[in-house]
Design a protein around this motif. Structure first.
Motif, PDB file in Angstrom:
ATOM      1  N   THR A 113     -67.794   6.205  80.670  1.00 35.61           N
ATOM      2  CA  THR A 113     -67.585   7.413  81.438  1.00 35.61           C
ATOM      3  C   THR A 113     -66.429   8.189  80.837  1.00 35.61           C
ATOM      4  O   THR A 113     -65.392   7.623  80.531  1.00 35.61           O
ATOM      5  N   ILE A 114     -66.615   9.456  80.684  1.00 35.02           N
ATOM      6  CA  ILE A 114     -65.545  10.327  80.212  1.00 35.02           C
ATOM      7  C   ILE A 114     -65.113  11.193  81.381  1.00 35.02           C
ATOM      8  O   ILE A 114     -65.911  11.943  81.945  1.00 35.02           O
ATOM      9  N   ASP A 115     -63.866  11.054  81.760  1.00 36.73           N
ATOM     10  CA  ASP A 115     -63.306  11.808  82.885  1.00 36.73           C
ATOM     11  C   ASP A 115     -62.302  12.817  82.333  1.00 36.73           C
ATOM     12  O   ASP A 115     -61.191  12.458  81.977  1.00 36.73           O
ATOM     13  N   LEU A 116     -62.714  14.060  82.243  1.00 34.92           N
ATOM     14  CA  LEU A 116     -61.866  15.095  81.658  1.00 34.92           C
ATOM     15  C   LEU A 116     -60.653  15.412  82.518  1.00 34.92           C
ATOM     16  O   LEU A 116     -59.698  16.019  82.037  1.00 34.92           O
ATOM     17  N   ALA A 117     -60.663  14.995  83.776  1.00 36.36           N
ATOM     18  CA  ALA A 117     -59.532  15.272  84.669  1.00 36.36           C
ATOM     19  C   ALA A 117     -58.417  14.236  84.527  1.00 36.36           C
ATOM     20  O   ALA A 117     -57.310  14.455  85.002  1.00 36.36           O
ATOM     21  N   THR A 118     -58.686  13.121  83.872  1.00 37.17           N
ATOM     22  CA  THR A 118     -57.682  12.071  83.701  1.00 37.17           C
ATOM     23  C   THR A 118     -56.997  12.273  82.358  1.00 37.17           C
ATOM     24  O   THR A 118     -57.617  12.142  81.309  1.00 37.17           O
ATOM     25  N   ARG A 119     -55.715  12.585  82.391  1.00 39.62           N
ATOM     26  CA  ARG A 119     -54.978  12.917  81.167  1.00 39.62           C
ATOM     27  C   ARG A 119     -54.584  11.692  80.344  1.00 39.62           C
ATOM     28  O   ARG A 119     -54.542  11.749  79.133  1.00 39.62           O
ATOM     29  N   THR A 120     -54.244  10.563  81.005  1.00 42.08           N
ATOM     30  CA  THR A 120     -53.821   9.368  80.276  1.00 42.08           C
ATOM     31  C   THR A 120     -54.392   8.124  80.937  1.00 42.08           C
ATOM     32  O   THR A 120     -54.780   8.143  82.104  1.00 42.08           O
ATOM     33  N   GLY A 121     -54.392   7.025  80.183  1.00 45.28           N
ATOM     34  CA  GLY A 121     -54.849   5.751  80.724  1.00 45.28           C
ATOM     35  C   GLY A 121     -53.973   5.233  81.853  1.00 45.28           C
ATOM     36  O   GLY A 121     -54.404   4.412  82.666  1.00 45.28           O
ATOM     37  N   GLU A 122     -52.738   5.722  81.920  1.00 46.82           N
ATOM     38  CA  GLU A 122     -51.824   5.315  82.995  1.00 46.82           C
ATOM     39  C   GLU A 122     -52.377   5.692  84.371  1.00 46.82           C
ATOM     40  O   GLU A 122     -52.044   5.077  85.379  1.00 46.82           O
ATOM     41  N   GLU A 123     -53.225   6.715  84.425  1.00 49.03           N
ATOM     42  CA  GLU A 123     -53.767   7.207  85.693  1.00 49.03           C
ATOM     43  C   GLU A 123     -55.004   6.431  86.153  1.00 49.03           C
ATOM     44  O   GLU A 123     -55.468   6.625  87.271  1.00 49.03           O
ATOM     45  N   ILE A 124     -55.531   5.563  85.327  1.00 48.72           N
ATOM     46  CA  ILE A 124     -56.775   4.863  85.639  1.00 48.72           C
ATOM     47  C   ILE A 124     -56.494   3.637  86.491  1.00 48.72           C
ATOM     48  O   ILE A 124     -55.674   2.794  86.141  1.00 48.72           O
ATOM     49  N   VAL A 125     -57.193   3.564  87.608  1.00 54.89           N
ATOM     50  CA  VAL A 125     -57.100   2.387  88.473  1.00 54.89           C
ATOM     51  C   VAL A 125     -58.165   1.400  87.998  1.00 54.89           C
ATOM     52  O   VAL A 125     -59.344   1.730  87.944  1.00 54.89           O
ATOM     53  N   ILE A 126     -57.731   0.202  87.622  1.00 52.93           N
ATOM     54  CA  ILE A 126     -58.664  -0.798  87.118  1.00 52.93           C
ATOM     55  C   ILE A 126     -59.065  -1.734  88.248  1.00 52.93           C
ATOM     56  O   ILE A 126     -58.233  -2.399  88.852  1.00 52.93           O
ATOM     57  N   GLU A 127     -60.348  -1.756  88.517  1.00 52.75           N
ATOM     58  CA  GLU A 127     -60.902  -2.602  89.572  1.00 52.75           C
ATOM     59  C   GLU A 127     -60.739  -4.070  89.210  1.00 52.75           C
ATOM     60  O   GLU A 127     -60.974  -4.465  88.080  1.00 52.75           O
ATOM     61  N   ARG A 128     -60.304  -4.860  90.175  1.00 53.90           N
ATOM     62  CA  ARG A 128     -60.244  -6.314  89.986  1.00 53.90           C
ATOM     63  C   ARG A 128     -61.504  -6.921  90.556  1.00 53.90           C
ATOM     64  O   ARG A 128     -61.836  -6.720  91.718  1.00 53.90           O
ATOM     65  N   ARG A 129     -62.214  -7.647  89.741  1.00 52.27           N
ATOM     66  CA  ARG A 129     -63.464  -8.266  90.135  1.00 52.27           C
ATOM     67  C   ARG A 129     -63.195  -9.639  90.764  1.00 52.27           C
ATOM     68  O   ARG A 129     -62.130 -10.218  90.566  1.00 52.27           O
ATOM     69  N   PRO A 130     -64.157 -10.180  91.512  1.00 56.65           N
ATOM     70  CA  PRO A 130     -63.971 -11.487  92.159  1.00 56.65           C
ATOM     71  C   PRO A 130     -63.712 -12.610  91.162  1.00 56.65           C
ATOM     72  O   PRO A 130     -64.291 -12.635  90.073  1.00 56.65           O
ATOM     73  N   GLU A 131     -62.852 -13.540  91.540  1.00 54.93           N
ATOM     74  CA  GLU A 131     -62.540 -14.701  90.697  1.00 54.93           C
ATOM     75  C   GLU A 131     -63.785 -15.512  90.373  1.00 54.93           C
ATOM     76  O   GLU A 131     -63.926 -16.055  89.285  1.00 54.93           O
ATOM     77  N   ALA A 132     -64.710 -15.584  91.319  1.00 53.02           N
ATOM     78  CA  ALA A 132     -65.915 -16.401  91.154  1.00 53.02           C
ATOM     79  C   ALA A 132     -66.751 -15.965  89.944  1.00 53.02           C
ATOM     80  O   ALA A 132     -67.486 -16.772  89.378  1.00 53.02           O
ATOM     81  N   GLU A 133     -66.644 -14.710  89.523  1.00 52.47           N
ATOM     82  CA  GLU A 133     -67.389 -14.272  88.341  1.00 52.47           C
ATOM     83  C   GLU A 133     -66.971 -15.044  87.096  1.00 52.47           C
ATOM     84  O   GLU A 133     -67.759 -15.225  86.181  1.00 52.47           O
ATOM     85  N   VAL A 134     -65.738 -15.503  87.069  1.00 55.14           N
ATOM     86  CA  VAL A 134     -65.231 -16.247  85.918  1.00 55.14           C
ATOM     87  C   VAL A 134     -65.374 -17.746  86.127  1.00 55.14           C
ATOM     88  O   VAL A 134     -65.677 -18.487  85.192  1.00 55.14           O
ATOM     89  N   THR A 135     -65.175 -18.212  87.335  1.00 49.41           N
ATOM     90  CA  THR A 135     -65.101 -19.655  87.586  1.00 49.41           C
ATOM     91  C   THR A 135     -66.447 -20.325  87.814  1.00 49.41           C
ATOM     92  O   THR A 135     -66.667 -21.439  87.339  1.00 49.41           O
ATOM     93  N   ASP A 136     -67.358 -19.673  88.556  1.00 51.37           N
ATOM     94  CA  ASP A 136     -68.590 -20.403  88.869  1.00 51.37           C
ATOM     95  C   ASP A 136     -69.808 -19.560  89.206  1.00 51.37           C
ATOM     96  O   ASP A 136     -70.915 -20.095  89.260  1.00 51.37           O
TER      97      ASP A 136
END
Length: 78
Positions: A1-24
């Motif tokens: 996705t290209i978001d022209l309104a976001t000037r820098t990566g500092e503004e991006i909120v990174i979603e945290r996925r469930p632990e279970a995706e990695v563990t089991d």
């Protein structure tokens, strides 16, 4: 996705996925000990210095990125 309104990566909120995706979640047997702490971001932000091109379904964008992204986005709309 290209978001022209976001000037820098500092503004991006990174979603945290469930632990279970990695563990089991995807495995026949659990892949990590119970109680282990997991950091599972949905994605990460790559430093701009490490990017030599951006591949999109509309073409490859090369530096200077502001011009290239704008051109790709305009072509997509047309």
């Amino acid at each position: 996705t290209i978001d022209l309104a976001t000037r820098t990566g500092e503004e991006i909120v990174i979603e945290r996925r469930p632990e279970a995706e990695v563990t089991d979640m995807w495995y026949e047997q659990r892949m990590a000990p119970k109680g282990i702490q997991v950091y599972n971001p949905a994605f990460d932000v790559t430093d701009h210095a490490d990017i030599t091109g951006i591949i999109t379904e509309y073409g490859i964008v090369y530096p200077p990125y502001e011009e290239g992204i704008r051109a790709v986005m305009e072509g997509k709309r047309g």
